[in-house]
Design a protein around this motif. Structure first.
Motif, PDB file in Angstrom:
ATOM      1  N   LEU A  21       6.827  51.278  97.990  1.00  0.00           N
ATOM      2  CA  LEU A  21       5.933  50.881  96.904  1.00  0.00           C
ATOM      3  C   LEU A  21       5.718  52.022  95.910  1.00  0.00           C
ATOM      4  O   LEU A  21       5.644  51.795  94.699  1.00  0.00           O
ATOM      5  CB  LEU A  21       4.599  50.395  97.469  1.00  0.00           C
ATOM      6  N   LEU A  22       5.631  53.253  96.404  1.00  0.00           N
ATOM      7  CA  LEU A  22       5.525  54.398  95.498  1.00  0.00           C
ATOM      8  C   LEU A  22       6.773  54.519  94.622  1.00  0.00           C
ATOM      9  O   LEU A  22       6.687  54.840  93.434  1.00  0.00           O
ATOM     10  CB  LEU A  22       5.315  55.691  96.292  1.00  0.00           C
ATOM     11  N   ALA A  23       7.936  54.242  95.215  1.00  0.00           N
ATOM     12  CA  ALA A  23       9.185  54.293  94.450  1.00  0.00           C
ATOM     13  C   ALA A  23       9.212  53.206  93.380  1.00  0.00           C
ATOM     14  O   ALA A  23       9.620  53.448  92.236  1.00  0.00           O
ATOM     15  CB  ALA A  23      10.380  54.153  95.394  1.00  0.00           C
ATOM     16  N   VAL A  24       8.780  52.001  93.737  1.00  0.00           N
ATOM     17  CA  VAL A  24       8.715  50.906  92.770  1.00  0.00           C
ATOM     18  C   VAL A  24       7.774  51.264  91.618  1.00  0.00           C
ATOM     19  O   VAL A  24       8.103  51.076  90.442  1.00  0.00           O
ATOM     20  CB  VAL A  24       8.249  49.601  93.455  1.00  0.00           C
ATOM     21  N   ILE A  25       6.610  51.789  91.962  1.00  0.00           N
ATOM     22  CA  ILE A  25       5.634  52.177  90.937  1.00  0.00           C
ATOM     23  C   ILE A  25       6.226  53.209  89.995  1.00  0.00           C
ATOM     24  O   ILE A  25       6.026  53.154  88.777  1.00  0.00           O
ATOM     25  CB  ILE A  25       4.343  52.696  91.600  1.00  0.00           C
TER      26      ILE A  25
ATOM     27  N   LEU B 186      16.496  52.586  92.777  1.00  0.00           N
ATOM     28  CA  LEU B 186      15.322  52.429  93.636  1.00  0.00           C
ATOM     29  C   LEU B 186      15.530  53.156  94.955  1.00  0.00           C
ATOM     30  O   LEU B 186      14.610  53.800  95.477  1.00  0.00           O
ATOM     31  CB  LEU B 186      15.034  50.951  93.885  1.00  0.00           C
ATOM     32  N   ALA B 187      16.736  53.081  95.508  1.00  0.00           N
ATOM     33  CA  ALA B 187      17.018  53.756  96.768  1.00  0.00           C
ATOM     34  C   ALA B 187      16.899  55.275  96.624  1.00  0.00           C
ATOM     35  O   ALA B 187      16.366  55.955  97.506  1.00  0.00           O
ATOM     36  CB  ALA B 187      18.420  53.386  97.259  1.00  0.00           C
ATOM     37  N   GLU B 188      17.385  55.802  95.504  1.00  0.00           N
ATOM     38  CA  GLU B 188      17.282  57.241  95.269  1.00  0.00           C
ATOM     39  C   GLU B 188      15.820  57.668  95.174  1.00  0.00           C
ATOM     40  O   GLU B 188      15.416  58.699  95.742  1.00  0.00           O
ATOM     41  CB  GLU B 188      18.023  57.621  93.993  1.00  0.00           C
TER      42      GLU B 188
ATOM     43  N   ALA C 123       2.187  67.413  97.248  1.00  0.00           N
ATOM     44  CA  ALA C 123       3.637  67.286  97.088  1.00  0.00           C
ATOM     45  C   ALA C 123       4.006  66.029  96.317  1.00  0.00           C
ATOM     46  O   ALA C 123       4.898  66.038  95.454  1.00  0.00           O
ATOM     47  CB  ALA C 123       4.320  67.285  98.456  1.00  0.00           C
ATOM     48  N   ILE C 124       3.314  64.933  96.616  1.00  0.00           N
ATOM     49  CA  ILE C 124       3.607  63.674  95.929  1.00  0.00           C
ATOM     50  C   ILE C 124       3.179  63.746  94.468  1.00  0.00           C
ATOM     51  O   ILE C 124       3.884  63.264  93.573  1.00  0.00           O
ATOM     52  CB  ILE C 124       2.923  62.500  96.653  1.00  0.00           C
ATOM     53  N   GLU C 125       2.042  64.371  94.194  1.00  0.00           N
ATOM     54  CA  GLU C 125       1.596  64.521  92.812  1.00  0.00           C
ATOM     55  C   GLU C 125       2.597  65.344  92.000  1.00  0.00           C
ATOM     56  O   GLU C 125       2.879  65.031  90.840  1.00  0.00           O
ATOM     57  CB  GLU C 125       0.215  65.167  92.766  1.00  0.00           C
ATOM     58  N   ASN C 126       3.152  66.387  92.613  1.00  0.00           N
ATOM     59  CA  ASN C 126       4.173  67.203  91.937  1.00  0.00           C
ATOM     60  C   ASN C 126       5.426  66.382  91.650  1.00  0.00           C
ATOM     61  O   ASN C 126       6.049  66.517  90.585  1.00  0.00           O
ATOM     62  CB  ASN C 126       4.523  68.431  92.769  1.00  0.00           C
ATOM     63  N   LEU C 127       5.810  65.536  92.623  1.00  0.00           N
ATOM     64  CA  LEU C 127       6.985  64.693  92.428  1.00  0.00           C
ATOM     65  C   LEU C 127       6.749  63.690  91.299  1.00  0.00           C
ATOM     66  O   LEU C 127       7.642  63.454  90.468  1.00  0.00           O
ATOM     67  CB  LEU C 127       7.334  63.954  93.723  1.00  0.00           C
ATOM     68  N   ILE C 128       5.568  63.102  91.254  1.00  0.00           N
ATOM     69  CA  ILE C 128       5.248  62.153  90.190  1.00  0.00           C
ATOM     70  C   ILE C 128       5.355  62.832  88.826  1.00  0.00           C
ATOM     71  O   ILE C 128       5.931  62.278  87.872  1.00  0.00           O
ATOM     72  CB  ILE C 128       3.844  61.564  90.397  1.00  0.00           C
ATOM     73  N   ALA C 129       4.833  64.055  88.730  1.00  0.00           N
ATOM     74  CA  ALA C 129       4.900  64.786  87.462  1.00  0.00           C
ATOM     75  C   ALA C 129       6.350  65.104  87.089  1.00  0.00           C
ATOM     76  O   ALA C 129       6.748  64.974  85.920  1.00  0.00           O
ATOM     77  CB  ALA C 129       4.085  66.077  87.574  1.00  0.00           C
ATOM     78  N   GLU C 130       7.135  65.499  88.083  1.00  0.00           N
ATOM     79  CA  GLU C 130       8.552  65.812  87.831  1.00  0.00           C
ATOM     80  C   GLU C 130       9.311  64.563  87.365  1.00  0.00           C
ATOM     81  O   GLU C 130      10.086  64.616  86.404  1.00  0.00           O
ATOM     82  CB  GLU C 130       9.176  66.355  89.117  1.00  0.00           C
ATOM     83  N   GLU C 131       9.065  63.439  88.037  1.00  0.00           N
ATOM     84  CA  GLU C 131       9.755  62.208  87.668  1.00  0.00           C
ATOM     85  C   GLU C 131       9.308  61.717  86.291  1.00  0.00           C
ATOM     86  O   GLU C 131      10.094  61.112  85.561  1.00  0.00           O
ATOM     87  CB  GLU C 131       9.504  61.128  88.724  1.00  0.00           C
TER      88      GLU C 131
END
Length: 312
Positions: A25-29, A48-50, A145-153
């Motif tokens: 769900l995080l990936a979809v978002i 989506l898989a990546e 870690a997830i917040e950093n990934l969201i910012a990077e993406e």
């Protein structure tokens, strides 16, 4: 929000409940946030898989990731609805478990969210509230870690949008740079790669080879026609999708492309055996081109490659 908090996460082991559903769900978002999912149809795609794998690595638990399982079993949450491939309606209705990606792709065409939920996910404020709920409830130890990934993406997504905007708003231009060169930034490199892979559907433009894992890995690569080190140009029209063998042959000038997008094989190509024969057989073969003409390789870039790289 309660639906996100009450996700059934499957079998409990020594590592705790399986986190596959909230990760998916995080990936979809994220793909909705980047504009890669624009309508309420979620395909089991390499993109989506990546993204699923990128979030999985941030969660950092000792479990084997499996993209197929959450994509199929989220249907038990009632807000995730699977739509079968033609002729597979009966199988989807009766099958109770899917563990292999190949089985998922055979049966399922796409998933659809409840319309109300999808509308919320297209609203930035509501979307971020749902994302925070998922992270705080299911991954409280990985929040940073997830917040950093969201910012990077988000940076990668913004740059992908700039690449597309560049194609629609201005003609292709390039300028060879002086010796002092700018290093290609990871976010720019990732955006260029994803856009080229998506444009060519993860397929080698020369040999039509398409091998993609559901971790988003591919045998094809995003190749610059004019190297970034020369022109510092990530324009999509300066790119082409090539398998590893033809990327190598293109970079060292054993092959190039003519004005009608057909392969040119260098007259200096002297390699014998199966590899040499396969390269020679490509001569005058038309390449796979993008669906939209605006995304075709730029004639200026191809002319540069024929002049500066092709072995004569």
């Amino acid at each position: 929000m309660q639906k996100m908090e009450r996700l059934r996460k499957g079998e409990k082991g020594s590592e705790g409940p399986a986190p596959h559903k909230p990760v998916l769900l995080l990936a979809v978002i994220d793909l909705i946030r980047q504009g890669q999912i624009r309508e309420n149809k979620i395909f089991p795609s390499p993109d989506l898989a990546e993204m699923f794998m990128k979030y999985w690595l941030k969660v950092a638990i000792d479990r084997t990731p499996n993209f197929a399982m959450p994509f199929f079993h989220l249907k038990g949450e009632k807000f995730w609805h699977l739509h079968p491939n033609i002729g597979k309606e009966g199988i989807l209705k009766n099958v109770r478990r899917v563990r292999k990606v190949s089985d998922l792709l055979e049966i399922v065409n796409y998933a659809r969210l409840d319309d109300e939920l999808f509308v919320l996910l297209t609203s930035p404020q509501d979307r971020e509230a749902i994302c925070r709920t998922l992270v705080n409830k299911h991954f409280p130890n990985s929040t940073h870690a997830i917040e950093n990934l969201i910012a990077e993406e988000q940076q990668i997504g913004n740059y992908r949008q700039l690449l597309i905007q560049e194609v629609t708003e201005r003609p292709f231009i390039y300028e060879e740079q002086a010796a002092q060169m700018e290093a290609e930034k990871p976010t720019r490199s990732a955006a260029f790669r994803r856009e080229i892979m998506r444009t060519y559907k993860y397929t080698c433009a020369v040999c039509r080879l398409r091998v993609v894992t559901m971790e988003g890995e591919s045998l094809t690569q995003a190749a610059h026609i004019i190297p970034f080190s020369v022109a510092q140009n990530d324009d999509v029209r300066n790119g082409i999708s090539l398998c590893r063998s033809h990327h190598w042959a293109f970079d060292i000038g054993l092959i190039s492309l003519n004005k009608t997008y057909k392969v040119i094989v260098s007259e200096q190509m002297s390699e014998e055996g199966p590899t040499g024969q396969m390269l020679r057989e490509l001569n005058k073969k038309p390449i796979l081109l993008p669906e939209h003409k605006l995304l075709y390789p730029a004639q200026e870039a191809l002319a540069w490659h024929r002049k500066k790289v092709l072995r004569k």
